[in-house]
Scaffold this motif. Structure first.
Motif, PDB file in Angstrom:
ATOM      1  N   ASN A 185       2.814 -27.294 -66.702  1.00  0.00           N
ATOM      2  CA  ASN A 185       3.014 -26.303 -65.632  1.00  0.00           C
ATOM      3  C   ASN A 185       4.238 -26.628 -64.783  1.00  0.00           C
ATOM      4  O   ASN A 185       4.978 -25.717 -64.385  1.00  0.00           O
ATOM      5  N   GLU A 191       8.684 -37.170 -61.305  1.00  0.00           N
ATOM      6  CA  GLU A 191       7.464 -37.523 -62.055  1.00  0.00           C
ATOM      7  C   GLU A 191       7.109 -38.973 -61.776  1.00  0.00           C
ATOM      8  O   GLU A 191       7.948 -39.859 -61.905  1.00  0.00           O
ATOM      9  N   GLN A 192       5.852 -39.213 -61.427  1.00  0.00           N
ATOM     10  CA  GLN A 192       5.438 -40.593 -61.088  1.00  0.00           C
ATOM     11  C   GLN A 192       5.382 -41.515 -62.308  1.00  0.00           C
ATOM     12  O   GLN A 192       5.610 -42.702 -62.198  1.00  0.00           O
ATOM     13  N   ALA A 198      -0.655 -34.409 -69.035  1.00  0.00           N
ATOM     14  CA  ALA A 198      -1.758 -34.510 -70.002  1.00  0.00           C
ATOM     15  C   ALA A 198      -1.322 -34.086 -71.397  1.00  0.00           C
ATOM     16  O   ALA A 198      -2.156 -33.947 -72.285  1.00  0.00           O
ATOM     17  N   ILE A 207      -4.566 -29.537 -79.320  1.00  0.00           N
ATOM     18  CA  ILE A 207      -4.533 -28.285 -80.074  1.00  0.00           C
ATOM     19  C   ILE A 207      -4.092 -27.186 -79.115  1.00  0.00           C
ATOM     20  O   ILE A 207      -4.672 -27.041 -78.027  1.00  0.00           O
ATOM     21  N   ASP A 228       2.921 -29.813 -58.881  1.00  0.00           N
ATOM     22  CA  ASP A 228       2.075 -29.729 -60.086  1.00  0.00           C
ATOM     23  C   ASP A 228       0.903 -30.707 -59.898  1.00  0.00           C
ATOM     24  O   ASP A 228       0.643 -31.552 -60.748  1.00  0.00           O
ATOM     25  N   ASN A 283      -3.214 -40.446 -65.679  1.00  0.00           N
ATOM     26  CA  ASN A 283      -2.638 -39.239 -65.083  1.00  0.00           C
ATOM     27  C   ASN A 283      -3.498 -38.871 -63.867  1.00  0.00           C
ATOM     28  O   ASN A 283      -4.626 -38.420 -64.033  1.00  0.00           O
ATOM     29  N   GLY A 291      -5.445 -25.763 -69.543  1.00  0.00           N
ATOM     30  CA  GLY A 291      -4.907 -25.404 -70.865  1.00  0.00           C
ATOM     31  C   GLY A 291      -3.394 -25.468 -70.858  1.00  0.00           C
ATOM     32  O   GLY A 291      -2.754 -25.361 -69.802  1.00  0.00           O
ATOM     33  N   VAL A 292      -2.849 -25.646 -72.060  1.00  0.00           N
ATOM     34  CA  VAL A 292      -1.397 -25.778 -72.195  1.00  0.00           C
ATOM     35  C   VAL A 292      -0.797 -24.388 -72.422  1.00  0.00           C
ATOM     36  O   VAL A 292      -0.615 -23.965 -73.554  1.00  0.00           O
TER      37      VAL A 292
HETATM   38  C1  FAD Z   1      -8.229 -35.426 -72.999  1.00  0.00           C
HETATM   39  C2  FAD Z   1      -7.675 -34.044 -72.775  1.00  0.00           C
HETATM   40  C3  FAD Z   1      -7.728 -33.116 -73.800  1.00  0.00           C
HETATM   41  C4  FAD Z   1      -7.211 -31.831 -73.622  1.00  0.00           C
HETATM   42  N1  FAD Z   1      -7.170 -30.976 -74.686  1.00  0.00           N
HETATM   43  C5  FAD Z   1      -6.510 -29.804 -74.566  1.00  0.00           C
HETATM   44  C6  FAD Z   1      -6.194 -29.057 -75.722  1.00  0.00           C
HETATM   45  O1  FAD Z   1      -6.448 -29.488 -76.850  1.00  0.00           O
HETATM   46  N2  FAD Z   1      -5.581 -27.850 -75.558  1.00  0.00           N
HETATM   47  C7  FAD Z   1      -5.226 -27.384 -74.310  1.00  0.00           C
HETATM   48  O2  FAD Z   1      -4.666 -26.268 -74.207  1.00  0.00           O
HETATM   49  N3  FAD Z   1      -5.455 -28.117 -73.192  1.00  0.00           N
HETATM   50  C8  FAD Z   1      -6.067 -29.318 -73.300  1.00  0.00           C
HETATM   51  N4  FAD Z   1      -6.231 -30.117 -72.199  1.00  0.00           N
HETATM   52  C9  FAD Z   1      -5.926 -29.574 -70.847  1.00  0.00           C
HETATM   53  C10 FAD Z   1      -4.420 -29.547 -70.577  1.00  0.00           C
HETATM   54  O3  FAD Z   1      -3.830 -30.728 -71.023  1.00  0.00           O
HETATM   55  C11 FAD Z   1      -4.157 -29.378 -69.069  1.00  0.00           C
HETATM   56  O4  FAD Z   1      -4.864 -28.238 -68.585  1.00  0.00           O
HETATM   57  C12 FAD Z   1      -2.677 -29.186 -68.788  1.00  0.00           C
HETATM   58  O5  FAD Z   1      -1.935 -30.245 -69.349  1.00  0.00           O
HETATM   59  C13 FAD Z   1      -2.431 -29.139 -67.287  1.00  0.00           C
HETATM   60  O6  FAD Z   1      -1.044 -29.154 -67.047  1.00  0.00           O
HETATM   61  P1  FAD Z   1      -0.499 -29.379 -65.571  1.00  0.00           P
HETATM   62  O7  FAD Z   1       0.974 -29.259 -65.637  1.00  0.00           O
HETATM   63  O8  FAD Z   1      -1.227 -28.481 -64.628  1.00  0.00           O
HETATM   64  O9  FAD Z   1      -0.937 -30.866 -65.164  1.00  0.00           O
HETATM   65  P2  FAD Z   1      -0.693 -32.271 -65.853  1.00  0.00           P
HETATM   66  O10 FAD Z   1      -0.369 -32.125 -67.277  1.00  0.00           O
HETATM   67  O11 FAD Z   1      -1.863 -33.099 -65.498  1.00  0.00           O
HETATM   68  O12 FAD Z   1       0.627 -32.828 -65.137  1.00  0.00           O
HETATM   69  C14 FAD Z   1       0.652 -33.285 -63.809  1.00  0.00           C
HETATM   70  C15 FAD Z   1       1.804 -34.269 -63.674  1.00  0.00           C
HETATM   71  O13 FAD Z   1       1.983 -34.609 -62.289  1.00  0.00           O
HETATM   72  C16 FAD Z   1       2.288 -36.001 -62.230  1.00  0.00           C
HETATM   73  N5  FAD Z   1       1.973 -36.467 -60.883  1.00  0.00           N
HETATM   74  C17 FAD Z   1       0.732 -36.585 -60.335  1.00  0.00           C
HETATM   75  N6  FAD Z   1       0.838 -37.038 -59.071  1.00  0.00           N
HETATM   76  C18 FAD Z   1       2.164 -37.212 -58.824  1.00  0.00           C
HETATM   77  C19 FAD Z   1       2.901 -37.655 -57.683  1.00  0.00           C
HETATM   78  N7  FAD Z   1       2.302 -37.990 -56.531  1.00  0.00           N
HETATM   79  N8  FAD Z   1       4.249 -37.724 -57.772  1.00  0.00           N
HETATM   80  C20 FAD Z   1       4.895 -37.352 -58.919  1.00  0.00           C
HETATM   81  N9  FAD Z   1       4.236 -36.933 -60.032  1.00  0.00           N
HETATM   82  C21 FAD Z   1       2.884 -36.852 -59.972  1.00  0.00           C
HETATM   83  C22 FAD Z   1       1.407 -36.593 -63.293  1.00  0.00           C
HETATM   84  O14 FAD Z   1       1.845 -37.896 -63.671  1.00  0.00           O
HETATM   85  C23 FAD Z   1       1.560 -35.567 -64.407  1.00  0.00           C
HETATM   86  O15 FAD Z   1       2.681 -35.876 -65.212  1.00  0.00           O
HETATM   87  C24 FAD Z   1      -6.683 -31.436 -72.357  1.00  0.00           C
HETATM   88  C25 FAD Z   1      -6.591 -32.386 -71.326  1.00  0.00           C
HETATM   89  C26 FAD Z   1      -7.060 -33.690 -71.539  1.00  0.00           C
HETATM   90  C27 FAD Z   1      -6.898 -34.725 -70.446  1.00  0.00           C
END
Ligand code: FAD
Length: 474
Positions: A15, A34-35, A42, A61, A257, A407, A455-456
């Motif tokens: 995201n 990014e930390q 994820a 997936i 994010d 994470n 979700g991704v």
């Molecule tokens: C085990 C597992 C299996 C999954 N399987 C699937 C799947 O198969 N298919 C699917 O569609 N989805 C799946 N998901 C869900 C999907 O990965 C997440 O919904 C999606 O990645 C969320 O994206 P995001 O950008 O919102 O957050 P995230 O990907 O969590 O990214 C947040 C980022 O912010 C960074 N951050 C946090 N705090 C700070 C800070 N203070 N300063 C700087 N950076 C910071 C973190 O290090 C991280 O890099 C899965 C998740 C997990 C954990």
């Protein structure tokens, strides 16, 4: 005065990257802080077990990566992304050695369902035909839809609990299990209202797009997003945890994010008391216990459909799956968990040394649980694939605390950035006309704690960026 950057994004999950890309596309200059030492949140691939084995620590997936109205139009193939399509999107094995497959072909799927053949087609086919009309509403914030009639028809089917949905529509337990396998991705008890919606959306995505995964690992999806983001002029700073607003350069807009708990911990954010209180009431859901294996051979599934599928759902009666999801949400331990399994190496040789294999799995566990579920997951694997344990060369496990250390967005092991029940599905993080905005006009939330949730798909980042563009740059 704002300096070098027009906007800054905190966190490089899919995201955060989507937000950065959307802002760069608008001709703005952005940076991501990014930390972690590696980007992707994820969505990262790491060497967790033995030399030569590559594992997806989080997401694996990605049907929503393909279905995403935003990602779909990006030139990610030019930036290294290759999708792998197993023969079958997902399968569900049964104790008698049989299995049902969710094929991309809806007729072939229905043909396995015996007495439920027509009922399956009656419910799925009209929705599939209208997918392009309803998808933008499903994958976006609450607003008046472009196709209200089609969305209403979807809503009427999606609003019941998954349990009522399968009991009212299907006669055969095997059909019910196939649907539950998809619906239980919600991490909700299957008697929760609207839990049917997850089953519908995930099965429809399989029929429409398949359930592919990136060649080389989920990290390759992140890599392609970063390559495209940089090609547009975006900058990423790794090992840069943001703990206070002073850590960041002065800009017009900050897109976080992060989930509500973490956002409230950032020092220097001047939020009114009432907003803080409402954000503190945000609810997180159950967690997951994650496992990755290095294997000497492919998973020895009894049923050939399972050997041809990228994803396999384990749960050997409708009641077993219902009990599993119910107990987890009541903070109870469950000896026979519903398990999500993915196998990549039979279809993607980059994942393991020649002749050897990887497997990925998780089960839902109570929020914050540190219990080790290795035995429970491997026992479930054995029921579908006798001899599985003998193929294990090495394993890596992560409980909810270890996931959160990896994470910080995975609060208590919640992989969706917050509970996704009806009360929080579209009104996340709080009920508001603009869920991406905060009381500080410069601060936005772009994580999966905003609509459309986990979700991704990058749509949370996309809509947050659109909001920031509208507020500051038009
Ligand atoms: C085990 C597992 C299996 C999954 N399987 C699937 C799947 O198969 N298919 C699917 O569609 N989805 C799946 N998901 C869900 C999907 O990965 C997440 O919904 C999606 O990645 C969320 O994206 P995001 O950008 O919102 O957050 P995230 O990907 O969590 O990214 C947040 C980022 O912010 C960074 N951050 C946090 N705090 C700070 C800070 N203070 N300063 C700087 N950076 C910071 C973190 O290090 C991280 O890099 C899965 C998740 C997990 C954990």
């Amino acid at each position: 005065m704002p300096g070098k950057f027009d906007a800054v994004i905190i966190g490089s999950g899919t995201n955060g990257l989507a937000a950065g890309i959307r802002l760069q596309q608008e001709g703005l200059k952005t940076a991501i802080f990014e930390q972690a030492a590696s980007p992707g949140g994820a969505t990262r691939t790491e060497a967790l077990t033995l030399p030569g084995f590559r594992h997806d620590v989080g997401s694996s997936i990605h049907p929503l990566g393909l279905a995403s109205p935003f990602f779909r139009d990006l030139p990610l193939a030019d930036h290294g992304l290759q999708w792998v399509y197993p023969q079958i999107p997902f399968a569900h094995p049964f104790l008698d050695g049989e299995a049902h497959a969710c094929y991309q072909d809806i007729e072939a799927t229905a043909a396995q369902l015996g007495e439920d053949r027509q009922a399956y087609l009656d419910v799925m086919k009209p929705l599939l035909e209208n997918w392009d009309k309803i998808a933008p509403s499903i994958l976006g914030p609450l607003r008046f839809p472009d196709y209200p009639l089609e969305l209403m028809k979807f809503g009427l089917k999606a609003l019941p609990s998954a349990r009522n949905f399968v009991r009212n529509r299907f006669k055969e337990d095997k059909t019910r299990m196939l649907f539950y396998g998809a619906a239980a991705h919600a991490t909700l008890p299957l008697e929760t209202m609207a839990s049917a919606s997850f089953g519908l959306v995930l099965m429809l995505s399989a029929h429409k797009y398949h359930w592919p995964f990136p060649r080389g690992g989920a990290g390759m999806f992140t890599k392609s997003l970063i390559s495209y983001y940089r090609s547009l002029g975006g900058e990423i700073f790794l090992n840069s945890p943001v703990t206070e607003i002073r850590d960041l350069p002065n800009t017009y807009a900050y897109l976080y994010d992060l989930t509500p708990k973490q956002l409230l911990e950032i020092k220097g954010l001047d939020f009114p008391w009432l907003y803080r209180k409402r954000m503190q009431n945000y609810r997180y859901g159950a967690g997951v216990f994650k496992m990755d294996w290095a294997l000497s051979e492919p998973i020895p599934f009894t049923n050939p459909k399972c050997r041809q599928a990228g994803t396999i759902h384990l749960g050997f009666s409708p009641e077993e799956i219902e009990r599993s999801e119910c107990r987890v949400n009541r903070h109870q331990v469950n000896p026979r968990p519903y398990v999500l399994v993915a196998q990549h190496s039979p279809f993607d040789a980059t994942r393991a040394p020649e002749g050897q294999h990887t497997a990925w799995a998780y089960c839902h566990v109570p929020h914050g649980s540190i219990t080790d579920f290795t035995a429970e997951i491997e026992d479930q694997m054995e029921r579908a694939a006798p001899g599985f344990k003998d193929t294990i060369l090495a394993r890596s496990v992560k409980n909810t605390q270890q996931l959160e250390q990896w994470n910080p967005n995975l609060v208590g092991g919640d992989i969706n950035g917050g509970k996704q029940d009806l009360g929080q599905l579209f009104t996340r993080p709080i009920a508001s006309l603009s869920p991406y905005s905060t009381p500080d006009p410069k601060v936005y939330i772009c994580s999966s704690s905003t609509p459309p949730g986990g979700g991704v798909h990058g749509m949370c980042g996309f809509y947050a960026a659109e909001r920031a563009i509208k507020d500051h740059f038009r």
